[in-house]
Design a protein around this motif. Structure first.
Motif, mmCIF file in Angstrom:
data_model
loop_
_atom_site.group_PDB
_atom_site.id
_atom_site.type_symbol
_atom_site.label_atom_id
_atom_site.label_comp_id
_atom_site.label_asym_id
_atom_site.label_seq_id
_atom_site.Cartn_x
_atom_site.Cartn_y
_atom_site.Cartn_z
ATOM 1 N N LEU A 25 0.860 -1.182 0.000
ATOM 2 C CA LEU A 25 0.000 0.000 0.000
ATOM 3 C C LEU A 25 0.895 1.231 0.000
ATOM 4 O O LEU A 25 1.626 1.486 0.956
ATOM 5 N N ALA A 27 1.321 5.450 -0.324
ATOM 6 C CA ALA A 27 0.507 6.569 0.145
ATOM 7 C C ALA A 27 1.164 7.908 -0.126
ATOM 8 O O ALA A 27 2.394 8.025 -0.188
ATOM 9 N N VAL A 29 0.060 11.851 1.409
ATOM 10 C CA VAL A 29 -0.925 12.578 2.217
ATOM 11 C C VAL A 29 -0.609 14.066 2.201
ATOM 12 O O VAL A 29 0.555 14.468 2.068
ATOM 13 N N PRO A 38 -10.288 10.046 2.045
ATOM 14 C CA PRO A 38 -9.139 9.363 1.439
ATOM 15 C C PRO A 38 -9.552 8.643 0.160
ATOM 16 O O PRO A 38 -10.693 8.186 0.022
ATOM 17 N N LEU A 40 -8.683 5.396 -2.253
ATOM 18 C CA LEU A 40 -7.984 4.122 -2.357
ATOM 19 C C LEU A 40 -8.021 3.699 -3.818
ATOM 20 O O LEU A 40 -9.081 3.383 -4.365
ATOM 21 N N LEU A 57 -1.075 9.834 -7.138
ATOM 22 C CA LEU A 57 -1.040 9.922 -5.677
ATOM 23 C C LEU A 57 -0.602 11.304 -5.212
ATOM 24 O O LEU A 57 -1.291 11.959 -4.412
ATOM 25 N N ALA A 61 -2.796 14.359 -3.371
ATOM 26 C CA ALA A 61 -2.375 14.915 -2.084
ATOM 27 C C ALA A 61 -2.149 16.417 -2.175
ATOM 28 O O ALA A 61 -2.448 17.164 -1.233
ATOM 29 N N PRO A 66 -5.954 12.725 0.963
ATOM 30 C CA PRO A 66 -5.056 11.607 1.274
ATOM 31 C C PRO A 66 -5.246 10.526 0.205
ATOM 32 O O PRO A 66 -6.373 10.144 -0.100
ATOM 33 N N TYR A 68 -4.043 6.734 -1.534
ATOM 34 C CA TYR A 68 -3.404 5.441 -1.318
ATOM 35 C C TYR A 68 -3.570 4.598 -2.581
ATOM 36 O O TYR A 68 -4.592 4.682 -3.261
ATOM 37 N N LEU A 100 -8.348 2.404 6.668
ATOM 38 C CA LEU A 100 -8.107 3.839 6.518
ATOM 39 C C LEU A 100 -8.858 4.617 7.596
ATOM 40 O O LEU A 100 -9.874 4.148 8.124
#
Length: 274
Positions: A25, A27, A29, A38, A40, A57, A61, A66, A68, A100
């Motif tokens: 995973l 990420a 943020v 968030p 996904l 990603l 952000a 956020p 992921y 999450l």
């Protein structure tokens, strides 16, 4: 347990739980918390989380979301899983989403959109986005066979589905980038590939979340008619990006679709009625 953390589990799933698997995973943020949901992101067969980490990603952000990206088992940096099923892939998505901090928006690309559609029947997502969705069935196979017979036919007999530069990207993407991305492609399990053709259709989504379908009319994997059918399933119309290839998140104009997704989410789309 709050409504945001509820997962729907059927009795037969308790009797036959999925084997846990180590999942990659990635990420990105925001520097400052902005209370946005968030995201996904779930890549399609053969792709890993890297496909979203390349551009989407960090861009999400930068706009306060956020973000992921999940590698399904057997993909990217996740644990090998040669016998994985669509159910196992959906389990990966539900488990990652449930971990999450807030109710997530599920974003599925290609066959990852089919996985997300199954996950929506188990996880009450804030919303969902299906990017160039490959929802399966024999029509999908027929299109793939016409456009890429050499890469498609072996997949019926258990080999990996081989996609090429022409299918995945527009001519705008530099050849060096296209070669680099194609070289990173892996393969889904034999069972999951077969289930994409003959498996059961996803059950209705929990809580009727709003669903955005987007793609390109010039996609050589998903024809425009399939985008329209997918959008109708969720009582909407597809958002189209002419001139782009199947891998919208990696193509030369990758900013256009992700900004459209984020703009849609910032309007706080209401749950579907009915």
């Amino acid at each position: 347990m709050s409504a945001e953390r509820v997962r729907v589990v059927r009795a037969w799933e308790w009797a036959r739980p999925e084997r846990p698997a180590r999942r990659e995973l990635l990420a990105a943020v925001p520097e400052l918390e902005q209370a946005k949901p968030p995201l996904l992101m779930v890549p399609g067969f053969g792709h890993g989380a890297w496909a979203f980490a390349e551009h989407w990603l960090e861009h999400a952000a930068s706009r306060g979301f956020p973000a992921y990206a999940l590698s399904l088992r057997g993909h990217g940096g996740s644990e090998p899983a040669p016998g994985a099923t669509l159910r196992a892939y959906a389990h990966d998505v539900v488990q990652a989403a449930a971990a999450l901090p807030r109710q997530a928006v599920l974003v599925g690309h290609g066959a990852g959109a089919r996985v997300v559609a199954h996950a929506l029947a188990r996880y009450p997502a804030r919303a969902a986005v299906l990017v160039a969705p490959v929802l399966g069935g024999w029509a999908t196979f027929g299109t793939a066979l016409r456009r890429n017979p050499v890469g498609t036919l072996p997949a019926v007999f258990g080999a990996g589905l081989r996609l090429n530069r022409r299918q995945l990207f527009s001519r705008e993407l530099p050849d060096a980038d296209a070669r680099r991305y194609v070289s990173r492609l892996g393969r889904a399990s034999r069972r999951a590939q077969w289930q994409l053709l003959v498996g059961r259709q996803p059950e209705p989504a929990v809580g009727r979340p709003p669903v955005l379908v987007l793609g390109s009319p010039d996609d050589r994997v998903v024809p425009a008619a399939a985008l329209t059918r997918a959008a109708r399933r969720y009582a909407s119309a597809p958002l189209l990006f002419p001139g782009m290839g199947h891998d919208l998140m990696l193509d030369a104009r990758w900013r256009e679709p992700v900004d459209a997704i984020l703009d849609w989410l910032e309007k706080d789309p209401a749950p579907a009625l009915g």
